[in-house]
Motif scaffolding. Sequence first.
Motif, PDB file in Angstrom:
ATOM      1  N   ALA A 152      47.775  -2.677  87.103  1.00  0.00           N
ATOM      2  CA  ALA A 152      48.434  -2.900  85.772  1.00  0.00           C
ATOM      3  C   ALA A 152      47.479  -2.112  84.927  1.00  0.00           C
ATOM      4  CB  ALA A 152      47.619  -4.234  85.590  1.00  0.00           C
ATOM      5  N   GLY A 153      46.657  -1.132  85.410  1.00  0.00           N
ATOM      6  CA  GLY A 153      45.719  -0.166  84.416  1.00  0.00           C
ATOM      7  C   GLY A 153      46.033   1.180  84.738  1.00  0.00           C
ATOM      8  N   ILE A 154      46.837   1.553  85.613  1.00  0.00           N
ATOM      9  CA  ILE A 154      47.140   2.834  85.914  1.00  0.00           C
ATOM     10  C   ILE A 154      48.543   3.043  86.520  1.00  0.00           C
ATOM     11  CG2 ILE A 154      46.098   2.666  88.627  1.00  0.00           C
ATOM     12  CD1 ILE A 154      45.019   5.546  88.145  1.00  0.00           C
ATOM     13  N   PRO A 155      49.299   4.066  86.148  1.00  0.00           N
ATOM     14  CA  PRO A 155      50.713   4.031  86.408  1.00  0.00           C
ATOM     15  C   PRO A 155      50.958   4.349  87.918  1.00  0.00           C
ATOM     16  CG  PRO A 155      50.284   5.702  84.592  1.00  0.00           C
ATOM     17  CD  PRO A 155      48.928   5.098  85.019  1.00  0.00           C
ATOM     18  N   ARG A 156      51.671   3.623  88.461  1.00  0.00           N
ATOM     19  CA  ARG A 156      52.214   3.891  89.818  1.00  0.00           C
ATOM     20  C   ARG A 156      53.740   4.169  90.123  1.00  0.00           C
ATOM     21  NH1 ARG A 156      48.962   1.363  93.895  1.00  0.00           N
ATOM     22  NH2 ARG A 156      50.901   2.118  95.335  1.00  0.00           N
ATOM     23  N   ALA A 157      53.907   5.127  90.849  1.00  0.00           N
ATOM     24  CA  ALA A 157      55.262   5.479  91.176  1.00  0.00           C
ATOM     25  C   ALA A 157      56.125   4.659  92.136  1.00  0.00           C
ATOM     26  CB  ALA A 157      55.359   6.934  91.771  1.00  0.00           C
ATOM     27  N   GLY A 158      57.139   3.941  91.675  1.00  0.00           N
ATOM     28  CA  GLY A 158      57.961   3.114  92.556  1.00  0.00           C
ATOM     29  C   GLY A 158      57.326   1.639  92.021  1.00  0.00           C
ATOM     30  N   LEU A 159      56.513   1.578  91.358  1.00  0.00           N
ATOM     31  CA  LEU A 159      55.844   0.229  90.889  1.00  0.00           C
ATOM     32  C   LEU A 159      56.064  -0.452  89.667  1.00  0.00           C
ATOM     33  CD1 LEU A 159      52.824  -0.122  93.327  1.00  0.00           C
ATOM     34  CD2 LEU A 159      55.090  -0.967  93.856  1.00  0.00           C
ATOM     35  N   ALA A 160      56.897   0.121  88.992  1.00  0.00           N
ATOM     36  CA  ALA A 160      56.945  -0.108  87.505  1.00  0.00           C
ATOM     37  C   ALA A 160      57.039  -1.423  87.127  1.00  0.00           C
ATOM     38  CB  ALA A 160      57.962   0.687  86.831  1.00  0.00           C
ATOM     39  N   ALA A 161      57.977  -2.241  87.688  1.00  0.00           N
ATOM     40  CA  ALA A 161      58.171  -3.532  87.293  1.00  0.00           C
ATOM     41  C   ALA A 161      56.990  -4.558  87.852  1.00  0.00           C
ATOM     42  CB  ALA A 161      59.480  -4.365  88.280  1.00  0.00           C
ATOM     43  N   LEU A 205      38.238  -7.974  86.253  1.00  0.00           N
ATOM     44  CA  LEU A 205      37.214  -7.365  87.494  1.00  0.00           C
ATOM     45  C   LEU A 205      37.966  -6.567  88.326  1.00  0.00           C
ATOM     46  CD1 LEU A 205      34.565  -7.124  88.881  1.00  0.00           C
ATOM     47  CD2 LEU A 205      35.204  -9.469  89.819  1.00  0.00           C
ATOM     48  N   TYR A 206      37.903  -5.337  88.536  1.00  0.00           N
ATOM     49  CA  TYR A 206      38.448  -4.488  89.495  1.00  0.00           C
ATOM     50  C   TYR A 206      37.956  -4.527  90.807  1.00  0.00           C
ATOM     51  CZ  TYR A 206      41.910  -2.210  86.261  1.00  0.00           C
ATOM     52  OH  TYR A 206      43.128  -1.811  85.586  1.00  0.00           O
ATOM     53  N   VAL A 207      38.716  -4.922  91.755  1.00  0.00           N
ATOM     54  CA  VAL A 207      38.123  -4.889  93.448  1.00  0.00           C
ATOM     55  C   VAL A 207      39.058  -4.087  94.047  1.00  0.00           C
ATOM     56  CG1 VAL A 207      37.378  -6.270  95.063  1.00  0.00           C
ATOM     57  CG2 VAL A 207      37.586  -7.344  92.793  1.00  0.00           C
ATOM     58  N   ASP A 208      38.879  -2.834  93.874  1.00  0.00           N
ATOM     59  CA  ASP A 208      39.641  -1.547  94.395  1.00  0.00           C
ATOM     60  C   ASP A 208      38.895  -0.718  94.853  1.00  0.00           C
ATOM     61  OD1 ASP A 208      38.727  -0.273  92.403  1.00  0.00           O
ATOM     62  OD2 ASP A 208      40.794   0.172  91.428  1.00  0.00           O
ATOM     63  N   GLY A 209      37.772  -0.566  95.373  1.00  0.00           N
ATOM     64  CA  GLY A 209      36.740   0.505  96.092  1.00  0.00           C
ATOM     65  C   GLY A 209      36.757   1.745  95.190  1.00  0.00           C
ATOM     66  N   GLY A 210      37.155   1.582  93.896  1.00  0.00           N
ATOM     67  CA  GLY A 210      37.100   2.691  92.901  1.00  0.00           C
ATOM     68  C   GLY A 210      38.393   3.586  92.896  1.00  0.00           C
ATOM     69  N   ALA A 211      39.456   2.877  93.453  1.00  0.00           N
ATOM     70  CA  ALA A 211      40.635   3.766  93.555  1.00  0.00           C
ATOM     71  C   ALA A 211      41.210   4.209  92.501  1.00  0.00           C
ATOM     72  CB  ALA A 211      41.713   2.778  94.180  1.00  0.00           C
ATOM     73  N   THR A 212      41.125   3.556  91.217  1.00  0.00           N
ATOM     74  CA  THR A 212      41.722   3.837  90.044  1.00  0.00           C
ATOM     75  C   THR A 212      40.827   4.671  89.158  1.00  0.00           C
ATOM     76  OG1 THR A 212      40.860   1.510  88.927  1.00  0.00           O
ATOM     77  CG2 THR A 212      43.229   1.845  89.860  1.00  0.00           C
ATOM     78  N   LEU A 213      39.489   4.939  89.771  1.00  0.00           N
ATOM     79  CA  LEU A 213      38.177   5.408  88.934  1.00  0.00           C
ATOM     80  C   LEU A 213      38.127   4.857  87.520  1.00  0.00           C
ATOM     81  CD1 LEU A 213      39.722   9.289  89.489  1.00  0.00           C
ATOM     82  CD2 LEU A 213      38.232   7.761  90.963  1.00  0.00           C
ATOM     83  N   ARG A 214      38.583   3.435  87.682  1.00  0.00           N
ATOM     84  CA  ARG A 214      38.395   2.640  86.242  1.00  0.00           C
ATOM     85  C   ARG A 214      39.082   3.209  85.133  1.00  0.00           C
ATOM     86  NH1 ARG A 214      39.827  -0.703  83.896  1.00  0.00           N
ATOM     87  NH2 ARG A 214      38.634  -2.768  83.439  1.00  0.00           N
ATOM     88  N   ALA A 215      40.202   3.876  85.538  1.00  0.00           N
ATOM     89  CA  ALA A 215      40.925   4.470  84.207  1.00  0.00           C
ATOM     90  C   ALA A 215      41.548   3.349  83.244  1.00  0.00           C
ATOM     91  CB  ALA A 215      42.322   5.200  84.812  1.00  0.00           C
TER      92      ALA A 215
END
Length: 263
Positions: free
Chosen positions: A145-154, A253-263
């Motif tokens: 929801a907070g960072i663009p992802r290819a193939g997951l727009a919807a 609350l992001y629980v992603d191991g830092g994956a989005t770099l909290r962008a």
Amino acid sequence: MSAGTELAGRLALVTGAGRGIGEAVVAALVEQGARVLATDLAFENVTALAEKYGEQVTVRPLDVTDAAAVEALVAEAERTLGPLDIAVNVAGVLRSSDVLDLTDEDWAATFAVNTNGVFHVSRSVARRMAGRGRGSIVTVASNAAGIPRAGLAAYAASKAAAVMFTKCLGLEVASRGVRCNTVSPGSTLTDMQRALWTASTDQEEATRRVIEGDLATHRTGIPLGRIADPADIADAVVFLVSDRARHITMHDLYVDGGATLRA
């Protein structure tokens, strides 16, 4: 989380409780003493929970896209089980596709569950919680929801809508003692995650690719070097519905191991 009584005496509604994160949320709530109304569209997925936890868990089928069914279930729960103190929106679907190939049906179906379902459940329980002056609602969203992802727009768009809806609801009901927060997981070992690995039959290889990231799709890796377990997400949910988070609302609350770099 160790067994305790932090949520003893409280009644929680959990959607999408039949497997993955939803099942882990039920387990974590029960472990802290809560009674749980566990719901899922696939009723067979939650029947085992009643057998496992006995009277502490009540199970019901629920289609969160059906507003009337949601209202009927919440009304029945409050009449037969008692006032709902907690609601956790976990029910969700993922239909991956590049936008240029995305069908109207896939777009609508994704929003029907991930966004409309959150609205239906949250509205129904919040009306009652606000009248009593207490309650906690948590929506399980996604770091997509907070960072663009290819193939997951919807999927990403539906989760972003659910996050902002939950924050707006939280603002409206804060003065009446109801807290509304979201938990946004990254890659988590669930059936939904495994469905994205169909291109590889080697789970170890697929896991490595997620952790290391993928430059071709502009995807960052996971700095902590592991994929989340559903229990990691459940522990975050339990914290947010507990009195330890009594001064936290409208938080994502992001629980992603830092994956989005909290962008």
